[in-house]
Scaffold this active site. Sequence first.
Site, PDB file in Angstrom:
ATOM      1  CG  HIS A   1      12.406 -63.031   0.834  1.00  0.00           C
ATOM      2  ND1 HIS A   1      12.976 -63.296   2.056  1.00  0.00           N
ATOM      3  CD2 HIS A   1      12.585 -61.698   0.630  1.00  0.00           C
ATOM      4  CE1 HIS A   1      13.470 -62.178   2.576  1.00  0.00           C
ATOM      5  NE2 HIS A   1      13.244 -61.185   1.724  1.00  0.00           N
TER       6      HIS A   1
ATOM      7  CG  ASP B   1      15.907 -59.413   4.339  1.00  0.00           C
ATOM      8  OD1 ASP B   1      15.881 -58.197   4.571  1.00  0.00           O
ATOM      9  OD2 ASP B   1      15.072 -59.987   3.630  1.00  0.00           O
TER      10      ASP B   1
ATOM     11  CG  HIS C   1      15.290 -56.135   7.781  1.00  0.00           C
ATOM     12  ND1 HIS C   1      14.297 -56.779   7.098  1.00  0.00           N
ATOM     13  CD2 HIS C   1      14.686 -55.076   8.378  1.00  0.00           C
ATOM     14  CE1 HIS C   1      13.145 -56.134   7.268  1.00  0.00           C
ATOM     15  NE2 HIS C   1      13.362 -55.104   8.048  1.00  0.00           N
TER      16      HIS C   1
ATOM     17  CG  HIS D   1      14.889 -53.741   2.488  1.00  0.00           C
ATOM     18  ND1 HIS D   1      15.270 -53.373   3.743  1.00  0.00           N
ATOM     19  CD2 HIS D   1      14.568 -55.057   2.554  1.00  0.00           C
ATOM     20  CE1 HIS D   1      15.185 -54.424   4.532  1.00  0.00           C
ATOM     21  NE2 HIS D   1      14.769 -55.455   3.845  1.00  0.00           N
TER      22      HIS D   1
ATOM     23  CG  ASN E   1       7.941 -55.062   7.313  1.00  0.00           C
ATOM     24  OD1 ASN E   1       7.095 -54.191   7.378  1.00  0.00           O
ATOM     25  ND2 ASN E   1       7.820 -56.224   7.936  1.00  0.00           N
TER      26      ASN E   1
ATOM     27  CG  ASP F   1      12.546 -57.393   0.218  1.00  0.00           C
ATOM     28  OD1 ASP F   1      12.787 -58.598   0.439  1.00  0.00           O
ATOM     29  OD2 ASP F   1      12.103 -56.620   1.079  1.00  0.00           O
TER      30      ASP F   1
ATOM     31  CG  HIS G   1       3.452 -62.721   1.482  1.00  0.00           C
ATOM     32  ND1 HIS G   1       4.054 -63.515   2.440  1.00  0.00           N
ATOM     33  CD2 HIS G   1       4.135 -61.544   1.513  1.00  0.00           C
ATOM     34  CE1 HIS G   1       5.051 -62.845   3.018  1.00  0.00           C
ATOM     35  NE2 HIS G   1       5.139 -61.649   2.461  1.00  0.00           N
TER      36      HIS G   1
HETATM   37  O1  DOR Z   1       8.315 -56.913   3.324  1.00  0.00           O
HETATM   38  C1  DOR Z   1       9.137 -57.755   3.579  1.00  0.00           C
HETATM   39  N1  DOR Z   1       8.900 -59.056   3.358  1.00  0.00           N
HETATM   40  N2  DOR Z   1      10.310 -57.376   4.087  1.00  0.00           N
HETATM   41  C2  DOR Z   1      11.205 -58.263   4.543  1.00  0.00           C
HETATM   42  O2  DOR Z   1      12.235 -57.867   5.004  1.00  0.00           O
HETATM   43  C3  DOR Z   1      10.904 -59.715   4.517  1.00  0.00           C
HETATM   44  C4  DOR Z   1       9.945 -60.014   3.467  1.00  0.00           C
HETATM   45  C5  DOR Z   1       9.361 -61.395   3.560  1.00  0.00           C
HETATM   46  O3  DOR Z   1      10.105 -62.352   3.817  1.00  0.00           O
HETATM   47  O4  DOR Z   1       8.151 -61.553   3.327  1.00  0.00           O
HETATM   48 ZN    ZN Z   2      13.891 -59.216   2.118  1.00  0.00          ZN
END
Ligand code: DOR
Ligand code: ZN
Length: 421
Positions: free
Chosen positions: A59, A149, A174, A227, A273, A300, A304
Amino acid sequence: MSLLIRRVRTPENPEQDTDILIEDGTISAVGADLDAPGAQVLDGTGLMAAPGLLDMHVHFREPGFEYKETIETGCEAAARGGVTAVACMANTDPVIDTPEMVELVLEKAGNANGVHVLPVAAVTCGQKGKELTDAAALREAGAVALSDDGVPLQNAALMRQALLQSDGLPILCHCEDADMVGDTAVNEGKVSEKLGMPGRPAVAEEVMAMRDAMLAEETGGHVHICHVSTARTVEIVRQYKKKGVNITCETCPHYFTLTEEALLELDSMAKVNPPLRTEEDMRAVAAGLADGTIDAIVTDHAPHSAEEKAKPLAEAPSGISGLETSLAIALTELYHSGIMTLKQVLDAMTVNPARVLNLPEPALKAGCRGDVVLFDPDEEWTVDPGEFASKGKNTPFAGLEVKGRVHGTVADGKVLYRYKI
Ligand code: DOR
Ligand code: ZN
């Protein structure tokens, strides 16, 4: 422009030094003592070489969440992790759901360091789960797969339709039943009980994995389960593969390294997740990788901000910044532990994901793209997120001692990252 990588070993040929010559972005020769007057030289003495890693699940947050990561910073993180190609998920703002948005991602990627960015487009418009996107047009624009996803595709009829009109693109699923997981943060079980929180049950993942496996069987479309985190999901994929169904899957380092117990110590840094599960699940995921049920190791990579991850567990966003630790953790947990061979681990990070995405098979052979990772499989180091190039420092692996270090990353014959070489 040419690049000569000198004196590396490969998993296929671990006892003998080999040179790799890359000319105009393509490997032109592999062999002992190559001669290339005028070429840039990278001395790989003592290092192992493999095709550049392909992480088919990251991401990069652009557009919309540039404070978490941009395509540029994400590509820097990739290079540090030995990753030369990434498939970028569509849960940006706006969502990557039109050919124009796919083109925008490709344009931004063109200004980054040279890591190959492969856009994934959404299955449904705005990831709202109501209306399908135009698979053929998205493919034409450069999308390599379709995925909502981050947001489970709850409507089975729409999923079925998506598989029927996916235009040959895999659908990266997902798998978590949204009604069953609600807004919860941790696996349902011992730890959710201890924390006094409602949990996300394993079966929420498994029912959707089963649904999508059945829909792959019925439609012939390609389902790729993202995942995988539970023993039963591994078993579902194993059984459906045995039947010859068009199904593949992936898992991430955190699912074969950590259990739900990590939440107790690491709080939101271990919130992801689907959630971290039990010891039994963790072992089943590793076994699934070892027997080939699980095709690919992906990160994945979900960066953040520090502020977001500092929120209380229930409110902090889910995700782990994984690009700069994935190879080291895979080597430590799977190769050095004796669960997989070096070649198996590397295949799960190169040729297998390429196959899932219908891309040419990466290899260190004349005629293949000049994408190479150089690494020392035995070098020990300690994970320090302060050193990450990613904006996301959110990792549950901070302070972990790992074995296996990237020393060089080359894409199209261009050196993107070097460490002590
Ligand atoms: O933990 C996760 N973060 N799982 C996901 O499927 C999306 C991802 C996110 O975009 O932060
Ligand atoms: Zn993801």
